[in-house]
Enzyme design. Structure first.
Site, PDB file in Angstrom:
ATOM      1  N   GLU A  67     -20.529  57.597 -15.613  1.00  0.00           N
ATOM      2  CA  GLU A  67     -21.568  57.867 -16.611  1.00  0.00           C
ATOM      3  C   GLU A  67     -21.472  57.000 -17.867  1.00  0.00           C
ATOM      4  O   GLU A  67     -22.484  56.423 -18.295  1.00  0.00           O
ATOM      5  CB  GLU A  67     -21.560  59.364 -17.001  1.00  0.00           C
ATOM      6  CG  GLU A  67     -21.937  60.307 -15.873  1.00  0.00           C
ATOM      7  CD  GLU A  67     -20.752  60.723 -15.010  1.00  0.00           C
ATOM      8  OE1 GLU A  67     -19.775  59.937 -14.917  1.00  0.00           O
ATOM      9  OE2 GLU A  67     -20.795  61.816 -14.435  1.00  0.00           O
ATOM     10  N   ALA A 169     -12.362  53.344  20.215  1.00  0.00           N
ATOM     11  CA  ALA A 169     -13.209  52.403  20.959  1.00  0.00           C
ATOM     12  C   ALA A 169     -13.055  52.777  22.431  1.00  0.00           C
ATOM     13  O   ALA A 169     -11.943  52.776  22.969  1.00  0.00           O
ATOM     14  CB  ALA A 169     -12.740  50.971  20.723  1.00  0.00           C
ATOM     15  N   ARG A 199     -12.276  50.568   7.349  1.00  0.00           N
ATOM     16  CA  ARG A 199     -10.918  50.405   6.812  1.00  0.00           C
ATOM     17  C   ARG A 199     -10.963  50.138   5.312  1.00  0.00           C
ATOM     18  O   ARG A 199     -10.162  50.668   4.547  1.00  0.00           O
ATOM     19  CB  ARG A 199     -10.217  49.245   7.521  1.00  0.00           C
ATOM     20  CG  ARG A 199      -9.853  49.559   8.948  1.00  0.00           C
ATOM     21  CD  ARG A 199      -9.233  48.330   9.597  1.00  0.00           C
ATOM     22  NE  ARG A 199      -8.848  48.602  10.971  1.00  0.00           N
ATOM     23  CZ  ARG A 199      -8.377  47.688  11.800  1.00  0.00           C
ATOM     24  NH1 ARG A 199      -8.218  46.433  11.384  1.00  0.00           N
ATOM     25  NH2 ARG A 199      -8.041  48.019  13.031  1.00  0.00           N
ATOM     26  N   THR A 211       1.338  52.711  19.742  1.00  0.00           N
ATOM     27  CA  THR A 211       0.241  51.744  19.554  1.00  0.00           C
ATOM     28  C   THR A 211       0.761  50.460  18.918  1.00  0.00           C
ATOM     29  O   THR A 211       0.357  49.364  19.278  1.00  0.00           O
ATOM     30  CB  THR A 211      -0.861  52.386  18.676  1.00  0.00           C
ATOM     31  OG1 THR A 211      -1.423  53.456  19.420  1.00  0.00           O
ATOM     32  CG2 THR A 211      -1.958  51.408  18.312  1.00  0.00           C
ATOM     33  N   LEU A 219      -4.225  46.150  11.386  1.00  0.00           N
ATOM     34  CA  LEU A 219      -4.857  47.300  10.726  1.00  0.00           C
ATOM     35  C   LEU A 219      -5.344  46.985   9.312  1.00  0.00           C
ATOM     36  O   LEU A 219      -5.511  47.877   8.488  1.00  0.00           O
ATOM     37  CB  LEU A 219      -3.910  48.518  10.694  1.00  0.00           C
ATOM     38  CG  LEU A 219      -3.368  48.969  12.052  1.00  0.00           C
ATOM     39  CD1 LEU A 219      -2.396  50.137  11.874  1.00  0.00           C
ATOM     40  CD2 LEU A 219      -4.492  49.379  12.997  1.00  0.00           C
ATOM     41  N   THR A 316      -1.484  60.385  19.684  1.00  0.00           N
ATOM     42  CA  THR A 316      -1.580  60.719  18.254  1.00  0.00           C
ATOM     43  C   THR A 316      -2.914  61.414  17.961  1.00  0.00           C
ATOM     44  O   THR A 316      -2.955  62.426  17.253  1.00  0.00           O
ATOM     45  CB  THR A 316      -1.437  59.427  17.408  1.00  0.00           C
ATOM     46  OG1 THR A 316      -0.175  58.849  17.721  1.00  0.00           O
ATOM     47  CG2 THR A 316      -1.529  59.703  15.931  1.00  0.00           C
TER      48      THR A 316
END
Ligand code: AOF
Ligand code: ZN
Length: 376
Positions: A67, A169, A199, A211, A219, A316
Site C-alpha cells: 500500500e 509428470a 519453482r 530421486t 531443481l 515420497t
C-alpha cells in the site's frame, strides 16, 4: 460519473481491478519471505473512466508493504481515489506503520479488499480503522482468487506448516519413470518452462533421496532472467547419502540445499563433507522407518518456508498423500507411453484424487495439465 476521483460502485469494475491487483501480486510470489505477496492499485475516475494512478506489490523480502508504495506513486491523486488491495490492509505497528492508517492519511475514499488476513494483529482491525475514518469498505471481492495466490502464507498462518503442492509428470499410460533409467522425458518444453515458473514462485522444493540418486536433478529455476529465483532444495535423506558430487550440491551456495537426516546415526564425515560444500542439515525424527513429516514441515515452516513443492519420487509423494499433508496436486501428462515396466503414478490424471477438486486445466503444447486443490 464523478469529478472528484471517486469510482461509482460497480461490481464488474471492482472485479476487473481486483483481478489486475492479483496479477500484480503474483510478481513477487516466492520472494517476500514470511509475508504474503500483496498487490495494491490506486484507481480514480475524473470523468473519463477509471485510471490507475498508483500500483505497488509487497517488496522483495516482505517490506515495504504494497500500500505505501502504491500511495507514494499516486501522490496527491490518491485523495478521493479507490484502493484495491488483495489482502486486508494491516493494522499493526510492525517494522512499518499500519497500511490502513496510510490509506486514511492519503485521503482514499474507498477501499476494496480481497482475501481476509488470519494474522490476529490484522484480522478485522484493518477494515475497522478504515471505516472509523469514514472510508467506504467493500470486503471479499474475488476473495477466493486472492486467497489462492497467497495460499502459502495462509496455510503457514493457519496450519503452522507450508502449503504443499505435489507436481508430477505422467506418461499417457500413467507412469512417472522407469526404474534404474534416470530422468525419462515425459513432457515437452512448454511444460518444462511452466514447472520452472512454479519453482520460481515456491519457497522450497522437496524430493526423496531416491530421486536424487536416480536422476541427479538440479531443481533450480533456469528460465532466462529468473535464475536468481530458484527455491531452497530439500532432500529427505535419513542416512545422508546425498553424494558430494551431486549437481545440486555443486551450486548449494547459490540455491540453498537442506538435507533432512536422522538426528542420530548418519555418518559424521559424510555430513561434514556436505556441510563444507554449503549444505545445511535439518534434524529430522524418523518414526517406524519413515520421516515424521508433520514435525518436519513444522520445522521447515518455522524457517520461513510458506510454499513447498514436492517433486517426487512416487514413494515420497505417497507418503505425503497418506499423511493428508497435500494441499494441491498438479499433473502434467505427456503423450509418450512408457510401458508396464514403468513406475506407476501415485495419481491417475484422468480422475480427481479423493478429497480434491479440480481448479484448473490447460494444454502446454502436446501435454495436458490438471490442478486440484484439497477440499477444506
Ligand atoms: C499489508 N500489505 O503488502 C503485506 C501485509 O512483519 P510485518 O510488520 O511486515 O507484518 C507482517 C504482516 O503484515 C503479515 O502477517 C500480514 O498480516 C501483513 N502483510 N499487509 O497491509 C502488504 N505484505
Ligand atoms: Zn501493511
Amino acid at each position: 460519473m464523478a469529478a472528484d476521483g471517486r469510482l461509482p460502485p460497480d461490481c464488474e469494475t471492482d472485479r476487473r481491478f481486483m483481478a489486475a491487483a492479483i496479477r500484480l501480486a503474483r510478481r513477487h510470489l516466492g520472494l517476500t519471505g514470511t509475508n504474503p505477496s500483496v498487490g495494491t492499485l490506486i484507481v480514480r475516475d475524473d470523468g473519463d473512466g477509471p485510471v490507475i494512478v498508483g500500483s505497488g506489490v509487497t517488496a522483495v523480502g516482505g517490506r515495504p508493504h504494497a500500500e505505501p508504495q502504491a500511495l507514494a506513486e499516486a501522490g496527491d491523486l490518491a485523495r478521493g481515489a479507490t484502493a484495491y488491495v488483495t489482502l486486508e490492509p494491516c493494522a499493526h505497528h510492525g517494522r512499518t506503520p499500519p497500511c490502513a492508517e496510510a490509506l486514511v492519511a492519503a485521503g482514499v475514499a474507498r477501499v476494496v479488499g480481497g482475501a481476509s488476513d488470519p494474522d490476529e494483529r490484522v484480522s478485522g482491525k484493518g477494515y475497522a480503522i478504515l471505516r472509523r475514518a469514514g472510508i467506504e469498505v467493500t470486503e471479499g471481492v474475488m476473495a477466493e482468487e486472492a486467497a489462492d495466490l497467497m495460499a502459502g502464507y495462509l496455510t503457514r498462518a493457519s496450519r503452522k506448516r507450508p502449503e504443499v503442492t505435489v507436481k508430477l509428470a505422467v506418461s499417457r499410460d500413467g507412469r512417472i519413470g522407469l526404474p534404474g533409467k534416470g530422468q525419462v522425458a515425459i513432457t515437452g518444453e512448454i511444460s518444462r518452462r511452466q514447472v520452472h515458473v512454479m519453482r520460481a514462485e515456491a519457497d522450497a522444493i522437496l524430493v526423496g533421496i531416491g530421486t536424487v540418486l536416480a536422476d541427479d536433478p538440479e531443481l533450480t529455476c533456469r528460465l532466462p532472467g529468473l535464475e536468481a529465483r530458484s527455491p531452497i532444495r530439500i532432500v529427505l535423506d535419513a542416512a545422508a547419502r546425498l553424494p558430494t558430487g551431486a549437481k545440486m550440491v555443486k551450486d548449494a551456495r547459490e540455491a540453498p540445499v537442506w538435507v533432512a537426516a536422522a538426528a542420530e546415526g548418519c555418518d559424521r564425515s559424510r555430513r561434514a563433507a556436505l556441510e563444507a560444500e554449503g549444505v545445511e542439515f535439518l534434524a529430522a525424527e524418523i518414526a517406524d522407518g519413515g520421516f515424521a513429516l508433520p514435525e518436519l514441515l513444522e520445522d521447515i515452516a518455522a524457517r520461513g518456508v510458506s510454499a513447498l513443492m514436492v517433486e517426487g519420487g512416487a514413494e515420497t509423494v505417497c507418503h505425503f498423500l497418506d499423511e493428508g499433508l497435500v494441499d494441491r496436486i498438479t499433473v502434467f501428462t505427456g503423450p509418450v507411453e512408457i510401458g508396464r515396466e514403468g513406475i506407476p503414478s501415485p495419481i491417475a490424471p484422468e480422475r480427481a484424487p479423493e478429497g480434491f477438486h479440480l481448479v484448473r486445466e490447460a494444454r502446454y503444447g502436446e501435454d495436458s495439465y490438471s490442478e486440484w486443490v484439497r477440499k477444506s
